[in-house]
Design a protein around this motif. Structure first.
Motif, PDB file in Angstrom:
ATOM      1  N   TYR A 135       2.374   2.629 -15.514  1.00 16.83           N
ATOM      2  CA  TYR A 135       2.350   1.547 -14.617  1.00 16.83           C
ATOM      3  C   TYR A 135       0.932   1.011 -14.401  1.00 16.83           C
ATOM      4  O   TYR A 135       0.082   1.941 -14.412  1.00 16.83           O
ATOM      5  CB  TYR A 135       2.921   1.911 -13.145  1.00 16.83           C
ATOM      6  CG  TYR A 135       4.577   1.947 -13.050  1.00 16.83           C
ATOM      7  CD1 TYR A 135       5.367   0.963 -13.161  1.00 16.83           C
ATOM      8  CD2 TYR A 135       5.240   3.325 -13.425  1.00 16.83           C
ATOM      9  CE1 TYR A 135       6.438   1.264 -13.086  1.00 16.83           C
ATOM     10  CE2 TYR A 135       6.588   3.417 -13.371  1.00 16.83           C
ATOM     11  CZ  TYR A 135       7.473   2.317 -13.182  1.00 16.83           C
ATOM     12  OH  TYR A 135       8.631   2.615 -13.158  1.00 16.83           O
ATOM     13  N   ARG A 136       0.880  -0.215 -14.093  1.00 13.73           N
ATOM     14  CA  ARG A 136      -0.581  -0.418 -13.279  1.00 13.73           C
ATOM     15  C   ARG A 136      -0.254  -0.553 -11.831  1.00 13.73           C
ATOM     16  O   ARG A 136       0.685  -0.846 -11.410  1.00 13.73           O
ATOM     17  CB  ARG A 136      -0.823  -2.145 -13.858  1.00 13.73           C
ATOM     18  CG  ARG A 136      -1.190  -2.349 -15.228  1.00 13.73           C
ATOM     19  CD  ARG A 136      -2.513  -1.712 -15.396  1.00 13.73           C
ATOM     20  NE  ARG A 136      -3.615  -1.992 -14.762  1.00 13.73           N
ATOM     21  CZ  ARG A 136      -4.508  -3.305 -14.891  1.00 13.73           C
ATOM     22  NH1 ARG A 136      -4.150  -3.983 -16.159  1.00 13.73           N
ATOM     23  NH2 ARG A 136      -5.307  -3.674 -14.334  1.00 13.73           N
ATOM     24  N   LEU A 137      -1.180   0.216 -11.219  1.00 12.64           N
ATOM     25  CA  LEU A 137      -1.390   0.243  -9.884  1.00 12.64           C
ATOM     26  C   LEU A 137      -1.877  -1.060  -9.231  1.00 12.64           C
ATOM     27  O   LEU A 137      -2.824  -1.745  -9.831  1.00 12.64           O
ATOM     28  CB  LEU A 137      -2.286   1.440  -9.321  1.00 12.64           C
ATOM     29  CG  LEU A 137      -1.728   2.746  -9.793  1.00 12.64           C
ATOM     30  CD1 LEU A 137      -2.807   3.678  -9.248  1.00 12.64           C
ATOM     31  CD2 LEU A 137      -0.432   3.031  -9.200  1.00 12.64           C
ATOM     32  N   ALA A 138      -1.182  -1.705  -8.178  1.00 14.33           N
ATOM     33  CA  ALA A 138      -1.494  -2.754  -7.505  1.00 14.33           C
ATOM     34  C   ALA A 138      -1.441  -2.727  -5.976  1.00 14.33           C
ATOM     35  O   ALA A 138      -0.396  -1.931  -5.458  1.00 14.33           O
ATOM     36  CB  ALA A 138      -0.655  -3.962  -8.233  1.00 14.33           C
ATOM     37  N   THR A 139      -2.322  -3.522  -5.402  1.00 18.01           N
ATOM     38  CA  THR A 139      -2.191  -3.328  -3.860  1.00 18.01           C
ATOM     39  C   THR A 139      -1.807  -4.837  -3.320  1.00 18.01           C
ATOM     40  O   THR A 139      -2.874  -5.829  -3.804  1.00 18.01           O
ATOM     41  CB  THR A 139      -3.649  -2.855  -3.419  1.00 18.01           C
ATOM     42  OG1 THR A 139      -3.836  -1.646  -3.634  1.00 18.01           O
ATOM     43  CG2 THR A 139      -3.265  -2.861  -1.835  1.00 18.01           C
ATOM     44  N   VAL A 161       7.330   1.567  -4.831  1.00 15.94           N
ATOM     45  CA  VAL A 161       6.476   1.384  -3.494  1.00 15.94           C
ATOM     46  C   VAL A 161       5.786   2.883  -3.307  1.00 15.94           C
ATOM     47  O   VAL A 161       6.366   3.803  -3.387  1.00 15.94           O
ATOM     48  CB  VAL A 161       6.977   1.021  -2.245  1.00 15.94           C
ATOM     49  CG1 VAL A 161       6.138   1.275  -1.176  1.00 15.94           C
ATOM     50  CG2 VAL A 161       7.576  -0.464  -2.328  1.00 15.94           C
ATOM     51  N   ARG A 162       4.426   3.011  -3.538  1.00  9.00           N
ATOM     52  CA  ARG A 162       3.901   4.308  -3.659  1.00  9.00           C
ATOM     53  C   ARG A 162       3.092   4.873  -2.441  1.00  9.00           C
ATOM     54  O   ARG A 162       3.150   5.842  -1.997  1.00  9.00           O
ATOM     55  CB  ARG A 162       2.663   4.317  -4.796  1.00  9.00           C
ATOM     56  CG  ARG A 162       3.565   4.193  -6.069  1.00  9.00           C
ATOM     57  CD  ARG A 162       2.280   3.840  -7.140  1.00  9.00           C
ATOM     58  NE  ARG A 162       1.485   4.920  -7.450  1.00  9.00           N
ATOM     59  CZ  ARG A 162       1.591   5.783  -8.423  1.00  9.00           C
ATOM     60  NH1 ARG A 162       2.753   5.461  -9.085  1.00  9.00           N
ATOM     61  NH2 ARG A 162       0.964   6.928  -8.574  1.00  9.00           N
ATOM     62  N   ASP A 163       2.562   3.539  -1.480  1.00  7.12           N
ATOM     63  CA  ASP A 163       1.909   3.943  -0.257  1.00  7.12           C
ATOM     64  C   ASP A 163       1.938   2.655   0.572  1.00  7.12           C
ATOM     65  O   ASP A 163       2.062   1.428  -0.145  1.00  7.12           O
ATOM     66  CB  ASP A 163       0.368   4.365  -0.492  1.00  7.12           C
ATOM     67  CG  ASP A 163      -0.213   4.920   0.670  1.00  7.12           C
ATOM     68  OD1 ASP A 163       0.511   5.270   1.412  1.00  7.12           O
ATOM     69  OD2 ASP A 163      -1.486   5.133   0.709  1.00  7.12           O
ATOM     70  N   VAL A 164       1.956   2.677   1.919  1.00  7.09           N
ATOM     71  CA  VAL A 164       1.833   1.734   2.860  1.00  7.09           C
ATOM     72  C   VAL A 164       0.941   2.091   3.772  1.00  7.09           C
ATOM     73  O   VAL A 164       0.935   3.065   4.566  1.00  7.09           O
ATOM     74  CB  VAL A 164       3.303   1.240   3.462  1.00  7.09           C
ATOM     75  CG1 VAL A 164       3.142   0.082   4.410  1.00  7.09           C
ATOM     76  CG2 VAL A 164       4.303   1.262   2.500  1.00  7.09           C
ATOM     77  N   ARG A 165      -0.188   1.139   3.940  1.00  6.16           N
ATOM     78  CA  ARG A 165      -1.348   1.637   4.903  1.00  6.16           C
ATOM     79  C   ARG A 165      -1.343   0.341   6.073  1.00  6.16           C
ATOM     80  O   ARG A 165      -1.545  -0.774   5.616  1.00  6.16           O
ATOM     81  CB  ARG A 165      -2.596   1.709   4.096  1.00  6.16           C
ATOM     82  CG  ARG A 165      -2.750   2.878   3.242  1.00  6.16           C
ATOM     83  CD  ARG A 165      -4.007   3.248   2.535  1.00  6.16           C
ATOM     84  NE  ARG A 165      -4.463   1.832   1.807  1.00  6.16           N
ATOM     85  CZ  ARG A 165      -4.166   1.673   0.583  1.00  6.16           C
ATOM     86  NH1 ARG A 165      -3.344   2.569  -0.126  1.00  6.16           N
ATOM     87  NH2 ARG A 165      -4.623   0.989   0.079  1.00  6.16           N
ATOM     88  N   TYR A 166      -1.516   0.899   7.227  1.00  2.00           N
ATOM     89  CA  TYR A 166      -1.603  -0.261   8.356  1.00  2.00           C
ATOM     90  C   TYR A 166      -2.927  -0.372   8.832  1.00  2.00           C
ATOM     91  O   TYR A 166      -3.447   0.667   9.168  1.00  2.00           O
ATOM     92  CB  TYR A 166      -0.648   0.115   9.357  1.00  2.00           C
ATOM     93  CG  TYR A 166       0.803  -0.010   8.997  1.00  2.00           C
ATOM     94  CD1 TYR A 166       1.547  -0.860   9.154  1.00  2.00           C
ATOM     95  CD2 TYR A 166       1.338   1.243   8.475  1.00  2.00           C
ATOM     96  CE1 TYR A 166       3.040  -1.115   8.555  1.00  2.00           C
ATOM     97  CE2 TYR A 166       2.915   1.092   8.064  1.00  2.00           C
ATOM     98  CZ  TYR A 166       3.634  -0.156   8.076  1.00  2.00           C
ATOM     99  OH  TYR A 166       4.888  -0.073   7.572  1.00  2.00           O
ATOM    100  N   ALA A 167      -3.409  -1.304   8.938  1.00  2.00           N
ATOM    101  CA  ALA A 167      -4.774  -1.694   9.430  1.00  2.00           C
ATOM    102  C   ALA A 167      -4.946  -3.089   9.937  1.00  2.00           C
ATOM    103  O   ALA A 167      -3.807  -3.486  10.562  1.00  2.00           O
ATOM    104  CB  ALA A 167      -6.210  -1.416   8.378  1.00  2.00           C
ATOM    105  N   ALA A 171      -1.339  -3.001   3.877  1.00  2.00           N
ATOM    106  CA  ALA A 171      -1.882  -2.899   2.235  1.00  2.00           C
ATOM    107  C   ALA A 171      -0.606  -1.940   1.692  1.00  2.00           C
ATOM    108  O   ALA A 171      -0.358  -0.887   2.121  1.00  2.00           O
ATOM    109  CB  ALA A 171      -3.000  -2.037   1.920  1.00  2.00           C
ATOM    110  N   ILE A 172      -0.045  -2.263   0.875  1.00  2.00           N
ATOM    111  CA  ILE A 172       1.295  -1.838   0.245  1.00  2.00           C
ATOM    112  C   ILE A 172       0.981  -1.723  -1.273  1.00  2.00           C
ATOM    113  O   ILE A 172       0.696  -2.485  -2.161  1.00  2.00           O
ATOM    114  CB  ILE A 172       2.668  -2.800   0.235  1.00  2.00           C
ATOM    115  CG1 ILE A 172       2.841  -3.007   1.612  1.00  2.00           C
ATOM    116  CG2 ILE A 172       3.614  -2.147  -0.372  1.00  2.00           C
ATOM    117  CD1 ILE A 172       3.995  -4.060   1.726  1.00  2.00           C
ATOM    118  N   GLU A 173       0.874  -0.296  -1.808  1.00  2.00           N
ATOM    119  CA  GLU A 173       0.220  -0.011  -2.974  1.00  2.00           C
ATOM    120  C   GLU A 173       1.880   0.162  -3.953  1.00  2.00           C
ATOM    121  O   GLU A 173       2.612   0.757  -3.573  1.00  2.00           O
ATOM    122  CB  GLU A 173      -0.470   1.242  -3.098  1.00  2.00           C
ATOM    123  CG  GLU A 173      -0.997   1.588  -4.453  1.00  2.00           C
ATOM    124  CD  GLU A 173      -1.580   2.946  -4.604  1.00  2.00           C
ATOM    125  OE1 GLU A 173      -1.039   3.829  -4.968  1.00  2.00           O
ATOM    126  OE2 GLU A 173      -2.988   2.854  -4.210  1.00  2.00           O
TER     127      GLU A 173
END
Length: 208
Positions: A135-139, A161-167, A171-173
């Motif tokens: 896979y290509r990783l994308a944010t 969906v590999r990761d979700v970061r809240y700021a 940002a959803i990886e």
């Protein structure tokens, strides 16, 4: 990089008996050569009285590292057929240890080759394999208001969906097959009315 590779679904053991000799094949995924060596050492500790603990491992999606050991069996009759079975089945990032308890009947070179290779093949059949895809990783960056729905949409359409970061923003990886990048960009612009950010990253493998 390889587009995909197969590996074992998890660690496991399968035993078979041939002419009163016990052949116990232990299989495990191994990300590195060190992990493979540690697994071999562990199995040897579990079977200190075994006649032989032969092993083979393949590391790398392109099978860059291949090692095998006959552990006292006649040269080429144990580790090599084990390695050949792993290669024939196209499994990677895997380590196999076949522990033999001698039962008093000599198998001869051909019999040993069949026994050791067969023990690995049977273990692969019983324990199962899975395919991992490149896979290509994308944010994807999106505002809080749209984040929940977008994450649900991503999962509903089978995206990884590999990761979700809240700021300030969310940002959803995700992981995307290379061939899907352009279509995904268009889909993302459509569902977020062009408000989402999209950034391509490196490469990784994930479950296909």
């Amino acid at each position: 990089m390889q587009e995909q590779y197969r590996t074992v679904a998890g660690e496991g053991v399968h035993e078979t008996e041939i002419n009163r000799s016990r052949f116990i094949c232990a299989l495990a995924p191994a990300a590195t050569e060190q992990e493979a060596q540690e697994f071999i050492a562990r199995i040897r500790k579990e079977h200190p009285t075994a006649t032989h603990n032969c092993f083979a491992y393949v590391i790398g999606a392109g099978a860059a590292v291949q090692k095998a050991s006959d552990d006292g069996e006649p040269g080429g009759t144990a580790g090599v057929p084990m390695l050949q079975m792993l290669m024939r089945r196209e499994v990677r990032y895997v380590v196999a240890v076949v522990t033999r308890y001698y039962g008093g009947v000599k198998l001869g070179a051909g019999g040993l080759i069949r026994a050791y290779g067969g023990a690995v093949g049977e273990a692969l059949d019983v324990l199962g394999t899975l395919t991992r895809q490149r896979y290509r990783l994308a944010t994807v960056t999106v505002d809080h208001q749209r984040a929940g729905k977008l994450e649900n949409d991503l999962r509903a359409t089978g995206r990884q969906v590999r990761d979700v970061r809240y700021a300030d923003a969310v940002a959803i990886e995700i992981g995307l097959p290379d061939s899907d990048v352009d279509a995904f960009r268009a889909w993302l612009a459509d569902v977020t009315a062009g408000t989402a950010g999209f950034e391509l990253g490196g490469e990784a493998y994930g479950d296909a």
